[in-house]
Design a protein around this motif. Structure first.
Motif, PDB file in Angstrom:
ATOM      1  N   ASP A 234       0.845  -1.203   0.000  1.00 44.47           N
ATOM      2  CA  ASP A 234       0.000   0.000   0.000  1.00 44.47           C
ATOM      3  C   ASP A 234       0.878   1.250   0.000  1.00 44.47           C
ATOM      4  O   ASP A 234       0.587   2.232  -0.690  1.00 44.47           O
ATOM      5  CB  ASP A 234      -0.917   0.024   1.228  1.00 44.47           C
ATOM      6  CG  ASP A 234      -2.120  -0.902   1.085  1.00 44.47           C
ATOM      7  OD1 ASP A 234      -2.187  -1.650   0.090  1.00 44.47           O
ATOM      8  OD2 ASP A 234      -2.987  -0.874   1.982  1.00 44.47           O
ATOM      9  N   LEU A 235       1.936   1.218   0.796  1.00 46.72           N
ATOM     10  CA  LEU A 235       2.858   2.351   0.836  1.00 46.72           C
ATOM     11  C   LEU A 235       3.533   2.548  -0.518  1.00 46.72           C
ATOM     12  O   LEU A 235       3.613   3.676  -1.027  1.00 46.72           O
ATOM     13  CB  LEU A 235       3.909   2.137   1.931  1.00 46.72           C
ATOM     14  CG  LEU A 235       5.057   3.151   1.969  1.00 46.72           C
ATOM     15  CD1 LEU A 235       4.539   4.575   2.128  1.00 46.72           C
ATOM     16  CD2 LEU A 235       6.029   2.801   3.099  1.00 46.72           C
ATOM     17  N   LEU A 314       8.962  11.856  15.028  1.00 50.08           N
ATOM     18  CA  LEU A 314       8.423  11.594  13.696  1.00 50.08           C
ATOM     19  C   LEU A 314       6.908  11.733  13.688  1.00 50.08           C
ATOM     20  O   LEU A 314       6.224  11.231  14.588  1.00 50.08           O
ATOM     21  CB  LEU A 314       8.800  10.182  13.228  1.00 50.08           C
ATOM     22  CG  LEU A 314      10.284   9.896  13.050  1.00 50.08           C
ATOM     23  CD1 LEU A 314      10.489   8.484  12.515  1.00 50.08           C
ATOM     24  CD2 LEU A 314      10.934  10.907  12.123  1.00 50.08           C
ATOM     25  N   PRO A 315       6.364  12.399  12.666  1.00 56.51           N
ATOM     26  CA  PRO A 315       4.912  12.357  12.462  1.00 56.51           C
ATOM     27  C   PRO A 315       4.526  10.954  12.028  1.00 56.51           C
ATOM     28  O   PRO A 315       5.359  10.204  11.492  1.00 56.51           O
ATOM     29  CB  PRO A 315       4.686  13.380  11.346  1.00 56.51           C
ATOM     30  CG  PRO A 315       5.976  13.436  10.602  1.00 56.51           C
ATOM     31  CD  PRO A 315       7.058  13.164  11.615  1.00 56.51           C
ATOM     32  N   ILE A 316       3.260  10.600  12.235  1.00 51.23           N
ATOM     33  CA  ILE A 316       2.792   9.238  11.986  1.00 51.23           C
ATOM     34  C   ILE A 316       1.588   9.252  11.057  1.00 51.23           C
ATOM     35  O   ILE A 316       0.665  10.050  11.242  1.00 51.23           O
ATOM     36  CB  ILE A 316       2.373   8.540  13.301  1.00 51.23           C
ATOM     37  CG1 ILE A 316       3.455   8.675  14.387  1.00 51.23           C
ATOM     38  CG2 ILE A 316       2.008   7.086  13.047  1.00 51.23           C
ATOM     39  CD1 ILE A 316       4.727   7.933  14.140  1.00 51.23           C
ATOM     40  N   ILE A 317       1.580   8.350  10.088  1.00 55.46           N
ATOM     41  CA  ILE A 317       0.350   8.040   9.362  1.00 55.46           C
ATOM     42  C   ILE A 317      -0.016   6.608   9.727  1.00 55.46           C
ATOM     43  O   ILE A 317       0.784   5.687   9.547  1.00 55.46           O
ATOM     44  CB  ILE A 317       0.512   8.183   7.835  1.00 55.46           C
ATOM     45  CG1 ILE A 317       0.872   9.623   7.461  1.00 55.46           C
ATOM     46  CG2 ILE A 317      -0.788   7.776   7.135  1.00 55.46           C
ATOM     47  CD1 ILE A 317       1.081   9.854   5.976  1.00 55.46           C
ATOM     48  N   VAL A 318      -1.218   6.438  10.283  1.00 56.10           N
ATOM     49  CA  VAL A 318      -1.622   5.145  10.835  1.00 56.10           C
ATOM     50  C   VAL A 318      -3.043   4.822  10.393  1.00 56.10           C
ATOM     51  O   VAL A 318      -3.864   5.719  10.192  1.00 56.10           O
ATOM     52  CB  VAL A 318      -1.515   5.179  12.386  1.00 56.10           C
ATOM     53  CG1 VAL A 318      -2.462   6.214  12.975  1.00 56.10           C
ATOM     54  CG2 VAL A 318      -1.777   3.806  12.999  1.00 56.10           C
ATOM     55  N   THR A 319      -3.336   3.550  10.249  1.00 55.85           N
ATOM     56  CA  THR A 319      -4.693   3.139   9.907  1.00 55.85           C
ATOM     57  C   THR A 319      -5.561   3.063  11.162  1.00 55.85           C
ATOM     58  O   THR A 319      -5.081   2.781  12.260  1.00 55.85           O
ATOM     59  CB  THR A 319      -4.699   1.768   9.195  1.00 55.85           C
ATOM     60  OG1 THR A 319      -3.778   0.879   9.848  1.00 55.85           O
ATOM     61  CG2 THR A 319      -4.292   1.920   7.748  1.00 55.85           C
ATOM     62  N   ASP A 320      -6.847   3.316  10.972  1.00 58.07           N
ATOM     63  CA  ASP A 320      -7.768   3.419  12.108  1.00 58.07           C
ATOM     64  C   ASP A 320      -7.989   2.097  12.828  1.00 58.07           C
ATOM     65  O   ASP A 320      -8.501   2.079  13.946  1.00 58.07           O
ATOM     66  CB  ASP A 320      -9.110   4.005  11.653  1.00 58.07           C
ATOM     67  CG  ASP A 320      -9.797   3.165  10.582  1.00 58.07           C
ATOM     68  OD1 ASP A 320      -9.181   2.214  10.051  1.00 58.07           O
ATOM     69  OD2 ASP A 320     -10.953   3.486  10.244  1.00 58.07           O
ATOM     70  N   ILE A 321      -7.596   0.990  12.237  1.00 51.37           N
ATOM     71  CA  ILE A 321      -7.780  -0.325  12.853  1.00 51.37           C
ATOM     72  C   ILE A 321      -6.708  -0.611  13.897  1.00 51.37           C
ATOM     73  O   ILE A 321      -6.855  -1.492  14.743  1.00 51.37           O
ATOM     74  CB  ILE A 321      -7.796  -1.432  11.769  1.00 51.37           C
ATOM     75  CG1 ILE A 321      -8.475  -2.714  12.297  1.00 51.37           C
ATOM     76  CG2 ILE A 321      -6.399  -1.741  11.268  1.00 51.37           C
ATOM     77  CD1 ILE A 321      -9.959  -2.602  12.467  1.00 51.37           C
ATOM     78  N   VAL A 340      -7.982   1.633   6.332  1.00 50.37           N
ATOM     79  CA  VAL A 340      -7.155   0.554   5.772  1.00 50.37           C
ATOM     80  C   VAL A 340      -7.364   0.473   4.259  1.00 50.37           C
ATOM     81  O   VAL A 340      -8.503   0.485   3.779  1.00 50.37           O
ATOM     82  CB  VAL A 340      -7.517  -0.807   6.411  1.00 50.37           C
ATOM     83  CG1 VAL A 340      -6.762  -1.945   5.717  1.00 50.37           C
ATOM     84  CG2 VAL A 340      -7.209  -0.802   7.898  1.00 50.37           C
ATOM     85  N   GLY A 341      -6.275   0.427   3.520  1.00 52.44           N
ATOM     86  CA  GLY A 341      -6.356   0.273   2.070  1.00 52.44           C
ATOM     87  C   GLY A 341      -6.672   1.535   1.304  1.00 52.44           C
ATOM     88  O   GLY A 341      -6.804   1.490   0.075  1.00 52.44           O
ATOM     89  N   ASP A 342      -6.772   2.676   1.989  1.00 48.34           N
ATOM     90  CA  ASP A 342      -7.076   3.942   1.311  1.00 48.34           C
ATOM     91  C   ASP A 342      -5.773   4.534   0.763  1.00 48.34           C
ATOM     92  O   ASP A 342      -5.171   5.450   1.355  1.00 48.34           O
ATOM     93  CB  ASP A 342      -7.752   4.906   2.285  1.00 48.34           C
ATOM     94  CG  ASP A 342      -8.249   6.179   1.603  1.00 48.34           C
ATOM     95  OD1 ASP A 342      -7.912   6.386   0.421  1.00 48.34           O
ATOM     96  OD2 ASP A 342      -8.951   6.964   2.263  1.00 48.34           O
ATOM     97  N   ILE A 343      -5.355   4.019  -0.364  1.00 49.52           N
ATOM     98  CA  ILE A 343      -4.072   4.401  -0.950  1.00 49.52           C
ATOM     99  C   ILE A 343      -4.080   5.849  -1.425  1.00 49.52           C
ATOM    100  O   ILE A 343      -3.070   6.561  -1.304  1.00 49.52           O
ATOM    101  CB  ILE A 343      -3.711   3.424  -2.088  1.00 49.52           C
ATOM    102  CG1 ILE A 343      -3.472   2.029  -1.510  1.00 49.52           C
ATOM    103  CG2 ILE A 343      -2.482   3.898  -2.863  1.00 49.52           C
ATOM    104  CD1 ILE A 343      -3.330   0.934  -2.542  1.00 49.52           C
ATOM    105  N   ASP A 344      -5.215   6.317  -1.931  1.00 48.76           N
ATOM    106  CA  ASP A 344      -5.295   7.701  -2.408  1.00 48.76           C
ATOM    107  C   ASP A 344      -5.048   8.690  -1.272  1.00 48.76           C
ATOM    108  O   ASP A 344      -4.278   9.653  -1.429  1.00 48.76           O
ATOM    109  CB  ASP A 344      -6.652   7.970  -3.048  1.00 48.76           C
ATOM    110  CG  ASP A 344      -6.805   7.295  -4.403  1.00 48.76           C
ATOM    111  OD1 ASP A 344      -5.765   6.955  -5.012  1.00 48.76           O
ATOM    112  OD2 ASP A 344      -7.953   7.096  -4.843  1.00 48.76           O
TER     113      ASP A 344
END
Length: 396
Positions: A234-235, A314-321, A340-344
């Protein structure tokens, strides 16, 4: 010693993320405290199939607190109901007679033996865990059976401790009343990692040069096992969508998805470094050169790598799960919480932070402020509070 509260903490094996709690508990002069290990698997090299190598932690796991190793009669220590078979539990409970017992799993023979012997001798139980809901609870026969069992198991425990918001929701789903719960914040050794940050922060350009990374590149850190659950592709797909000429992805770890990841990188001409597995005293070097940390799993109760990264501002990008997502990440303040899976959306957030690095830096400073509240000291404080509550109730 006789007027002290005897407190036994049963643990499957030494774990680097729990040792700090034990050392804090050992400072309490009112406790006759001991960690009772069911196996020594954490102290010896273990072959990890997906890494294709043996792994052994390179930090001290057993000094600074009272502990004892029981003999494990299991021939399969890595997992399963019979992975822990410790007959010394009879002596630990029936002869030593601890006032309070803490344990954290319900999946082995020894877990059942602890619960059975403790209940027939009226011991007080604290149970802790880190699991979070998966979204499929109650939909299959197996999950319905688990629900009945876990509700019964938790009803036998006097206090249940939760590691994060996600874990608290998990316990509530399985019938634990909030009045019976106390927090035990998911923590890492903040002091150790912050010292590592100070050691490396002025060497950032040199480390980048060693790794072949341009000094002006925006470095995205992905520190995890490379499995489909962690969603590393995904990344890669997100970075592919944006202007990525000054972006390098730093993959710290290893796993079964590595070949697919490397093939994707080569096919799409992305810039990525694969370090392989890095031990505790090695990993700070890589955290120190990152500008952003990514945790985008489709199930991850409490990824300690996220806490570690926050100690490096570090700033974080994390999924809500992710179980600790809403505890450690304040959306728009020290990072972003995405689906989760929101690549855009992932691509948009990466692109924004890359092009607004001053904002990314300020978000990282907020990460440090937040993670400073998640400590071993607080874990020990709340365990002590649980013990005091149980002993106070027992004296009524």
């Amino acid at each position: 010693m006789s007027n002290k509260i005897k407190f036994y903490y049963f643990a499957p094996h030494p774990v680097q993320y729990h040792v700090g709690i034990y050392r804090e508990l050992a400072k309490n002069n009112y406790l006759d405290f001991k960690v009772i290990y069911e196996d020594n698997i954490g102290l010896k090299p273990i072959y990890v199939e997906e890494f294709k190598k043996e792994i052994k932690w390179d930090i001290d796991l057993i000094s600074g607190y009272p502990h004892e190793f029981m003999k494990n009669y299991s021939s399969e220590e890595r997992g399963g109901f019979l992975s822990r078979v410790n007959f010394s539990i009879f002596k630990k409970i029936l002869v030593d007679k601890p006032n309070v017992i803490l344990f954290k799993t319900y999946t082995t023979f020894s877990d059942f033996l602890i619960l059975f012997l403790g209940k027939i001798t009226s011991r007080k139980f604290i149970f802790r865990g880190e699991a979070t809901l998966r979204g499929n609870e109650g939909k299959t026969f197996k999950s319905k059976l688990k629900e009945k069992f876990l509700r019964w198991w938790l009803s036998k425990c006097n206090i249940v401790m939760y590691s994060c918001t996600g874990n608290k929701e998990y316990w509530k789903y399985y019938g634990v009343d909030e009045s019976k719960m106390l927090p035990i914040p998911c923590a890492v050794d903040n002091i150790f990692f912050q010292n590592e940050f100070q050691k490396y922060k002025n060497k950032k350009d040199n480390i980048k040069s060693e790794l072949g990374i341009d000094k002006d590149d925006f470095v995205i850190l992905f520190s995890a096992r490379f499995t489909t659950r962690k969603r590393p592709l995904d990344l890669l797909n997100a970075v592919k969508k944006i202007d990525n000429k000054n972006i390098t992805i730093l993959f710290v770890g290893d796993g079964l998805e590595r070949e697919n990841m490397e093939n994707f990188v080569n096919k799409n001409n992305l810039k990525a470094i694969f370090t392989g597995f890095m031990n505790q005293t090695q990993i700070g070097k890589y955290y120190s050169i990152a500008d952003l940390d990514i945790v985008i799993s489709d199930y991850d109760p409490s990824p300690k790598a996220m806490n570690e990264a926050m100690n490096f501002e570090l700033p974080i990008i994390v999924t809500d799960i992710v179980g600790t997502a809403y505890d450690l990440v304040k959306d728009g303040e020290n990072g972003y919480i995405i689906k989760v899976g929101d690549i855009d959306t992932l691509a948009q957030k990466i692109d924004y932070l890359n092009k607004n690095r001053t904002i990314a830096k300020k978000m990282g400073e907020k990460s440090l402020e937040i993670v400073n509240e998640w400590t071993f000291e607080k874990d020990a404080y709340y365990i002590n509070e649980a013990i005091e509550r149980l002993m106070k109730n027992d004296s009524k």
